[in-house]
Design a protein around this motif. Structure first.
Motif, PDB file in Angstrom:
ATOM      1  N   LEU A 207       8.798  -0.682 -11.700  1.00 57.54           N
ATOM      2  CA  LEU A 207       8.963  -0.862 -10.259  1.00 57.54           C
ATOM      3  C   LEU A 207       7.680  -0.545  -9.500  1.00 57.54           C
ATOM      4  N   ARG A 208       6.914   0.418  -9.978  1.00 55.33           N
ATOM      5  CA  ARG A 208       5.632   0.729  -9.338  1.00 55.33           C
ATOM      6  C   ARG A 208       4.702  -0.476  -9.349  1.00 55.33           C
ATOM      7  N   GLU A 209       4.854  -1.343 -10.358  1.00 55.52           N
ATOM      8  CA  GLU A 209       4.044  -2.560 -10.437  1.00 55.52           C
ATOM      9  C   GLU A 209       4.697  -3.727  -9.708  1.00 55.52           C
ATOM     10  N   LEU A 210       6.005  -3.899  -9.911  1.00 51.80           N
ATOM     11  CA  LEU A 210       6.696  -5.056  -9.354  1.00 51.80           C
ATOM     12  C   LEU A 210       6.913  -4.988  -7.849  1.00 51.80           C
ATOM     13  N   CYS A 211       7.293  -3.834  -7.340  1.00 49.17           N
ATOM     14  CA  CYS A 211       7.641  -3.740  -5.920  1.00 49.17           C
ATOM     15  C   CYS A 211       6.495  -4.150  -4.995  1.00 49.17           C
ATOM     16  N   PRO A 212       5.282  -3.658  -5.203  1.00 49.60           N
ATOM     17  CA  PRO A 212       4.190  -4.115  -4.332  1.00 49.60           C
ATOM     18  C   PRO A 212       3.944  -5.624  -4.432  1.00 49.60           C
ATOM     19  N   SER A 213       4.064  -6.169  -5.637  1.00 50.13           N
ATOM     20  CA  SER A 213       3.860  -7.618  -5.796  1.00 50.13           C
ATOM     21  C   SER A 213       4.938  -8.403  -5.066  1.00 50.13           C
ATOM     22  N   LEU A 214       6.171  -7.976  -5.228  1.00 54.18           N
ATOM     23  CA  LEU A 214       7.269  -8.677  -4.559  1.00 54.18           C
ATOM     24  C   LEU A 214       7.218  -8.495  -3.049  1.00 54.18           C
TER      25      LEU A 214
ATOM     26  N   CYS B  89       9.400   1.016   4.445  1.00 57.09           N
ATOM     27  CA  CYS B  89       9.067  -0.348   4.057  1.00 57.09           C
ATOM     28  C   CYS B  89      10.351  -1.151   3.833  1.00 57.09           C
ATOM     29  N   GLY B  90      11.337  -0.516   3.212  1.00 56.73           N
ATOM     30  CA  GLY B  90      12.626  -1.175   3.002  1.00 56.73           C
ATOM     31  C   GLY B  90      13.271  -1.591   4.317  1.00 56.73           C
ATOM     32  N   GLU B  91      13.156  -0.735   5.324  1.00 55.35           N
ATOM     33  CA  GLU B  91      13.702  -1.068   6.640  1.00 55.35           C
ATOM     34  C   GLU B  91      12.963  -2.250   7.256  1.00 55.35           C
ATOM     35  N   ASP B  92      11.640  -2.283   7.100  1.00 57.07           N
ATOM     36  CA  ASP B  92      10.854  -3.399   7.629  1.00 57.07           C
ATOM     37  C   ASP B  92      11.227  -4.713   6.943  1.00 57.07           C
ATOM     38  N   LEU B  93      11.342  -4.668   5.628  1.00 56.46           N
ATOM     39  CA  LEU B  93      11.722  -5.879   4.891  1.00 56.46           C
ATOM     40  C   LEU B  93      13.130  -6.322   5.261  1.00 56.46           C
ATOM     41  N   THR B  94      14.036  -5.368   5.398  1.00 58.20           N
ATOM     42  CA  THR B  94      15.410  -5.700   5.793  1.00 58.20           C
ATOM     43  C   THR B  94      15.414  -6.377   7.159  1.00 58.20           C
ATOM     44  N   ALA B  95      14.618  -5.858   8.085  1.00 61.66           N
ATOM     45  CA  ALA B  95      14.567  -6.428   9.438  1.00 61.66           C
ATOM     46  C   ALA B  95      14.087  -7.879   9.427  1.00 61.66           C
ATOM     47  N   VAL B  96      13.011  -8.175   8.664  1.00 58.69           N
ATOM     48  CA  VAL B  96      12.525  -9.559   8.645  1.00 58.69           C
ATOM     49  C   VAL B  96      13.520 -10.471   7.931  1.00 58.69           C
TER      50      VAL B  96
ATOM     51  N   GLY C  50      15.850  -2.790  -6.345  1.00 64.16           N
ATOM     52  CA  GLY C  50      15.953  -1.402  -5.932  1.00 64.16           C
ATOM     53  C   GLY C  50      14.668  -0.865  -5.321  1.00 64.16           C
ATOM     54  N   CYS C  51      13.786  -1.762  -4.955  1.00 67.95           N
ATOM     55  CA  CYS C  51      12.525  -1.346  -4.336  1.00 67.95           C
ATOM     56  C   CYS C  51      12.780  -0.791  -2.937  1.00 67.95           C
ATOM     57  N   TYR C  52      11.945   0.157  -2.536  1.00 68.82           N
ATOM     58  CA  TYR C  52      11.901   0.676  -1.176  1.00 68.82           C
ATOM     59  C   TYR C  52      13.254   1.180  -0.672  1.00 68.82           C
ATOM     60  N   ARG C  53      14.078   1.668  -1.602  1.00 72.22           N
ATOM     61  CA  ARG C  53      15.397   2.242  -1.282  1.00 72.22           C
ATOM     62  C   ARG C  53      16.265   1.281  -0.482  1.00 72.22           C
ATOM     63  N   MET C  54      16.158  -0.006  -0.789  1.00 76.55           N
ATOM     64  CA  MET C  54      16.899  -1.023  -0.058  1.00 76.55           C
ATOM     65  C   MET C  54      18.317  -1.205  -0.580  1.00 76.55           C
ATOM     66  N   SER C  55      18.612  -0.708  -1.743  1.00 79.88           N
ATOM     67  CA  SER C  55      19.936  -0.867  -2.340  1.00 79.88           C
ATOM     68  C   SER C  55      20.674   0.463  -2.294  1.00 79.88           C
ATOM     69  N   SER C  56      21.983   0.391  -2.160  1.00 84.56           N
ATOM     70  CA  SER C  56      22.777   1.617  -2.142  1.00 84.56           C
ATOM     71  C   SER C  56      22.992   2.172  -3.543  1.00 84.56           C
TER      72      SER C  56
ATOM     73  N   HIS D 201       0.805  -1.222   0.000  1.00 86.20           N
ATOM     74  CA  HIS D 201       0.000   0.000   0.000  1.00 86.20           C
ATOM     75  C   HIS D 201       0.840   1.275   0.000  1.00 86.20           C
ATOM     76  N   VAL D 202       2.166   1.159  -0.040  1.00 83.91           N
ATOM     77  CA  VAL D 202       3.036   2.339  -0.017  1.00 83.91           C
ATOM     78  C   VAL D 202       3.779   2.472  -1.350  1.00 83.91           C
ATOM     79  N   ALA D 203       4.380   3.631  -1.562  1.00 84.24           N
ATOM     80  CA  ALA D 203       5.126   3.873  -2.796  1.00 84.24           C
ATOM     81  C   ALA D 203       6.305   2.910  -2.912  1.00 84.24           C
TER      82      ALA D 203
END
Length: 174
Positions: A149-156, A85-92, A133-139, A77-79
């Motif tokens: 990415l607007r389509e793929l990131c939410p799906s992934l 969101c990237g931080e949350d995914l990184t944590a899990v 490169g979704c959710y600013r997870m990559s440097s 539900h986020v951009a």
């Protein structure tokens, strides 16, 4: 038991298909590339052996606290470039990796193989999200077009959430 295996297999298949169609992938179909965590290395928690009470189910609450995981990462539900969101995914992803390592080290007889497999799926899915490169997870800046990415990131991220839920279920039933 069959549903858990089916969910894991479905998640793995969809992740692989999306990865290969979206960004190429390695020779073996797995995403490769920069896998630096979004959080600073100094904030990476440490759960010592003396902190761990025993089974994966008994360890999970301590790992949740250490990795600041308070539920399932729900990023659909986020951009696509939302850093939180990237931080949350990184944590899990980090929690699952740490749990798999601990289980492999402390239970070499394969008693919790399903926990290790499930944790590996979380890590793999989170790393795929990071590679794109979704959710600013990559440097590094994303190589994939922002419209895709607007389509793929939410799906992934949904797949990552499903992998996480499967991991939680596997741990609680272990």
């Amino acid at each position: 038991m069959i549903m858990r295996h089916s969910a894991l297999a479905l998640s793995a298949a969809v992740t692989t298909i999306l990865t290969l169609s979206a960004c190429g992938g390695g020779d073996d179909g797995e995403a490769t590339g920069d896998r630096k965590p979004a959080r600073a290395p100094s904030s990476t928690p440490s759960v010592t052996a003396s902190d761990d009470p025993g089974t994966p189910a008994e360890m999970m609450p301590l790992y949740r606290i250490a990795y600041e995981v308070n539920g399932s990462p729900m990023c659909s539900h986020v951009a696509w470039d939302d850093a939180g969101c990237g931080e949350d995914l990184t944590a899990v992803g980090e929690l699952a990796a740490a749990m798999a390592e601990k289980v492999e080290r402390d239970f070499p007889g394969g008693e919790y193989t399903e926990v290790e497999k499930s944790a590996g799926q979380v890590v793999k899915t989170v790393n795929t999200v990071r590679k794109l490169g979704c959710y600013r997870m990559s440097s590094t800046p994303p190589k994939t077009d922002a419209a895709k990415l607007r389509e793929l990131c939410p799906s992934l991220s949904t797949l990552a959430s499903l992998s996480w839920l499967n991991f939680e279920t596997t741990v609680s039933s272990a």
